[in-house]
Every structure is written in C-alpha cells, then in structure tokens.
Design an enzyme around this catalytic site. Structure first.
Site, PDB file in Angstrom:
ATOM      1  N   PRO A  18       0.851  -1.196   0.000  1.00  0.00           N
ATOM      2  CG  PRO A  18       0.082  -0.959   2.214  1.00  0.00           C
ATOM      3  CD  PRO A  18       0.898  -1.859   1.319  1.00  0.00           C
ATOM      4  CB  ALA A  20      -0.728   7.201   1.170  1.00  0.00           C
ATOM      5  CB  CYS A 103       0.651   5.048   9.005  1.00  0.00           C
ATOM      6  SG  CYS A 103       0.934   6.686   8.310  1.00  0.00           S
TER       7      CYS A 103
HETATM    8  C1  LIG Z   1       4.705   7.280  -0.333  1.00  0.00           C
HETATM    9  C2  LIG Z   1       4.425   6.125   0.607  1.00  0.00           C
HETATM   10  C3  LIG Z   1       3.115   5.872   0.982  1.00  0.00           C
HETATM   11  C4  LIG Z   1       2.838   4.810   1.854  1.00  0.00           C
HETATM   12  N1  LIG Z   1       1.536   4.548   2.189  1.00  0.00           N
HETATM   13  C5  LIG Z   1       1.256   3.497   3.006  1.00  0.00           C
HETATM   14  C6  LIG Z   1      -0.096   3.152   3.338  1.00  0.00           C
HETATM   15  O1  LIG Z   1      -1.071   3.786   2.892  1.00  0.00           O
HETATM   16  N2  LIG Z   1      -0.290   2.092   4.169  1.00  0.00           N
HETATM   17  C7  LIG Z   1       0.762   1.341   4.663  1.00  0.00           C
HETATM   18  O2  LIG Z   1       0.549   0.383   5.406  1.00  0.00           O
HETATM   19  N3  LIG Z   1       2.036   1.634   4.343  1.00  0.00           N
HETATM   20  C8  LIG Z   1       2.293   2.668   3.520  1.00  0.00           C
HETATM   21  N4  LIG Z   1       3.592   2.927   3.172  1.00  0.00           N
HETATM   22  C9  LIG Z   1       4.659   2.004   3.600  1.00  0.00           C
HETATM   23  C10 LIG Z   1       4.924   0.942   2.531  1.00  0.00           C
HETATM   24  O3  LIG Z   1       3.780   0.146   2.315  1.00  0.00           O
HETATM   25  C11 LIG Z   1       6.092   0.021   2.943  1.00  0.00           C
HETATM   26  O4  LIG Z   1       5.779  -0.583   4.162  1.00  0.00           O
HETATM   27  C12 LIG Z   1       7.404   0.793   3.075  1.00  0.00           C
HETATM   28  O5  LIG Z   1       7.603   1.679   1.999  1.00  0.00           O
HETATM   29  C13 LIG Z   1       8.604  -0.170   3.176  1.00  0.00           C
HETATM   30  O6  LIG Z   1       8.699  -0.974   2.019  1.00  0.00           O
HETATM   31  P1  LIG Z   1       9.780  -0.649   0.838  1.00  0.00           P
HETATM   32  O7  LIG Z   1      11.133  -0.587   1.495  1.00  0.00           O
HETATM   33  O8  LIG Z   1       9.626  -1.795  -0.119  1.00  0.00           O
HETATM   34  O9  LIG Z   1       9.376   0.668   0.258  1.00  0.00           O
HETATM   35  C14 LIG Z   1       3.888   3.998   2.345  1.00  0.00           C
HETATM   36  C15 LIG Z   1       5.212   4.279   1.951  1.00  0.00           C
HETATM   37  C16 LIG Z   1       5.490   5.321   1.100  1.00  0.00           C
HETATM   38  C17 LIG Z   1       6.915   5.580   0.693  1.00  0.00           C
END
Ligand SMILES: Cc1cc2nc3c(=O)[nH]c(=O)nc-3n(C[C@H](O)[C@H](O)[C@H](O)COP(=O)(O)O)c2cc1C
Length: 331
Positions: A18, A20, A103
């Site tokens: 997810p 946002a 979050c």
């Molecule tokens: C721009 C942005 C928006 C995000 N929105 C959400 C969200 O709505 N819900 C959620 O559980 N995590 C959200 N996250 C966290 C990501 O789902 C994820 O847990 C985090 O980026 C770590 O994974 P990655 O290293 O693969 O990016 C968001 C992260 C980013 C960068």
C-alpha cells in the site's frame, strides 16, 4: 507456488505494497498485470467511511481486474474500525481487510492510529477482535518492528493478533522512529515467522531479485511486499515472480508510460491525471541519459497531449543517443 490467506489463494510470493497517493486502481491493475500475487490499496480512514465521505467511498471501489486485493483501514477507535470494516466486508469487492499499524506520519499517530497502536497493545488487540468478529472476509494487520529500538514488540503483538483471529500479518522491519530511513531489520520478520502459524509477509528494502531472494531465505516469510522499488519500475514484479533479472527496452518503457497515462486519464479525468502522472513519469525516467531537462518539462505539462509530446520527443532523442553510444545502453 500458491499460498493462502485463509481461503484466498495467492498465486505467488510477490505483493505490491500500500502506498498512499499511489496504490490507486490504475497502479494496482498495472501491478497485477505484471504478475503480482496480491495488491494492497492505500490506507483509508475508518471515520471517513463511517461519515460516508464521498472521496473515501470512491477509494474503496475495486475493479474486476484488481484481485486479489487487500483494502486497508486506519483508525484507533474499535467501534468505528468495526463499522468501517463491516462496510468493506459487505459493500465492497475487496478480498481481505487489513488494519494499518505501521503508518509513522504524525497526522496519523497523533490520533493514536497507525504505528501508535503498537504502543497501546490492549487497544490494538481490542481493535483486531472487534473487526475479526464483525466481518466474514479474512482480516490482516500490517505493522512495523515496534515503536522504537527500545520497544520492539512485533513478536508478542503478532501472537496476540493470531489468537484474536487474524489470518495474515505483514511486518515492515523498521521501527516507527526510523520512518523510512536507515535499514529494515529482517531478523524481526524471521522472529515473527517463527512465532506464529499464520502466513507472514516480509517488507522493507526489497528492490531487486537479490534482495527478494535474500528476504525469502533469511526470514522464511510466505511472501515479500515491495513498495518504493516499484516506483517507475513495475517490471520489478515480473522479474521477482519469474526469478529472472528483467529490464525493459526503451520501447517497452515508453509504451508502458503511455498506457499508464492513458489509463490514469480515463480513471481520473485529464487535469487530475496529468498532475499525478508528473511524479510517475519522473520515476520512470530516473537514471536515463539526458532525462533531467525532460523531467522539468514534464512537471509543467498540463494536458495529456503536452505530456505525450514531451515523452515522444525524448524517446526519439534517447534512441538516437543510444544508437551512437551502444555501450551505454545498459539500463
Ligand atoms: C509514499 C508512501 C506511501 C505509503 N503509504 C502506506 C499506506 O497507505 N499504508 C501502509 O501500510 N504503508 C504505507 N507505506 C509504507 C509501505 O507500504 C512500505 O511498508 C514501506 O515503503 C517499506 O517498504 P519498501 O522498502 O519496499 O518501500 C507507504 C510508503 C510510502 C513511501
């Protein structure tokens, strides 16, 4: 390798996170078309659903080409979380209802929602129980390692959530205090995998095939969730699913950008879509030769025609450049 979130089959071990403002219908459908086993929708507020906020209700719509999908709620009040979950259960086509406990953003944590719930274990369990008891669809939780390095509590929380009836847990191996910086600690994911019998999705810092395979091996997780690595690179999903490094050709990259823009314009109307696509296009162009001035121009594009013209001109320029410098075409 099919695995299950209760009775929902998930065809492989690659999950789109997810995000946002990003995990909207077009992005989700694109992730699934690249082969993702499961996609998440961006978080939506329980209170906004309870108040029937029209924009939020639109965000809960699920297209036919968007399955399997987990829809995520954030909130801190067991009663409104329950009500909002009943809405997702009975009025939307989502397959799984996910509760956000990760979050880190102050506007969410100051309402005691998101990762703040990891500090209030009783409330977190109360919310999970209220939701699980109220809905038929499987319920999952996405959380972090803990609030900060002094309070790593993903393992006891995961056990409590499993007892409360949760069908899957995602662990982002960072603390709330880390926000999105530092490094995700995959050992906490492994500890949770070993502590519960329900499937655990590992998350944090998976950006290529090597890190994907590393996370699976180090943690034993059922699947890997990828977030930021997908920005401008949805082909990563294909590469992970097929366990084969894959980079798009210039033509594939520009064709997909065009499809993405077209689909977003159909979904959102031209004005909003072009504004939103400026960011996506900048991600798609990241690291490409001669792309910096193009990103500036794209940022000023207002119509689909303008954006498409800038990209067509750049594609031509890039192809000419690469034909003269074949040794540099390795992207
Ligand atoms: C721009 C942005 C928006 C995000 N929105 C959400 C969200 O709505 N819900 C959620 O559980 N995590 C959200 N996250 C966290 C990501 O789902 C994820 O847990 C985090 O980026 C770590 O994974 P990655 O290293 O693969 O990016 C968001 C992260 C980013 C960068």
């Amino acid at each position: 390798m099919t695995w299950y979130i209760r009775e929902i089959p998930i065809a492989n071990r690659v999950v789109a996170a997810p995000l946002a403002g990003i995990s909207e219908p077009v992005f989700r459908a694109l992730s699934l078309s690249m082969g993702a086993g499961l996609v998440f929708a961006e978080m939506v507020s329980d209170k906004a659903i309870c108040h029937q906020n029209p924009k939020t209700l639109t965000m809960t719509k699920v297209g036919k080409n968007e399955h399997p999908i987990a829809m995520q709620l954030f909130g801190s009040d067991p009663q409104s979380m329950r009500e909002a979950a009943i809405f997702l259960d009975s009025q939307t086509d989502c397959d799984i209802i996910d509760i956000n406990m990760g979050c880190p953003m102050p506007k969410v944590t100051k309402t005691k929602a998101g990762s703040a719930l990891m500090k209030d274990v009783d409330k977190a369990v109360e919310i999970v129980k209220a939701v699980v008891e109220a809905v038929k669809k499987p319920v999952s939780v996405k959380m972090r390692a803990g609030w900060d390095s002094q309070s790593i509590n993903a393992v006891p929380l995961a056990k409590a959530f499993q007892s409360a009836g949760v069908s899957m847990i995602t662990i982002h191996g960072r603390t709330r205090a880390q926000l999105y910086g530092g490094k995700a600690d995959w050992s906490i994911i492994r500890d949770v995998v070993q502590a519960v019998t329900i499937p655990v999705i590992g998350n944090g810092d998976v950006v290529d095939l090597k890190t994907y395979q590393g996370m699976l091996k180090e943690t034993g997780c059922a699947a890997v969730m990828v977030g930021r690595g997908l920005l401008g690179n949805p082909w990563l999903i294909k590469s992970l699913v097929q366990e084969k490094d894959f980079s798009p050709t210039v033509t594939e990259r520009f064709d997909l950008m065009k499809q993405h823009i077209d689909a977003q314009v159909r979904a959102k109307g031209e004005k909003a879509a072009i504004r939103e696509m400026r960011g996506h296009v900048a991600w798609y162009l990241k690291g490409l030769p001669l792309s910096n001035p193009v990103k500036v121009k794209v940022n000023e594009a207002v119509t689909q025609r303008q954006m498409q013209q800038i990209l067509s001109d750049y594609q031509q320029q890039l192809q000419n450049y690469l034909s003269q410098k074949p040794a540099e075409s390795g992207f």
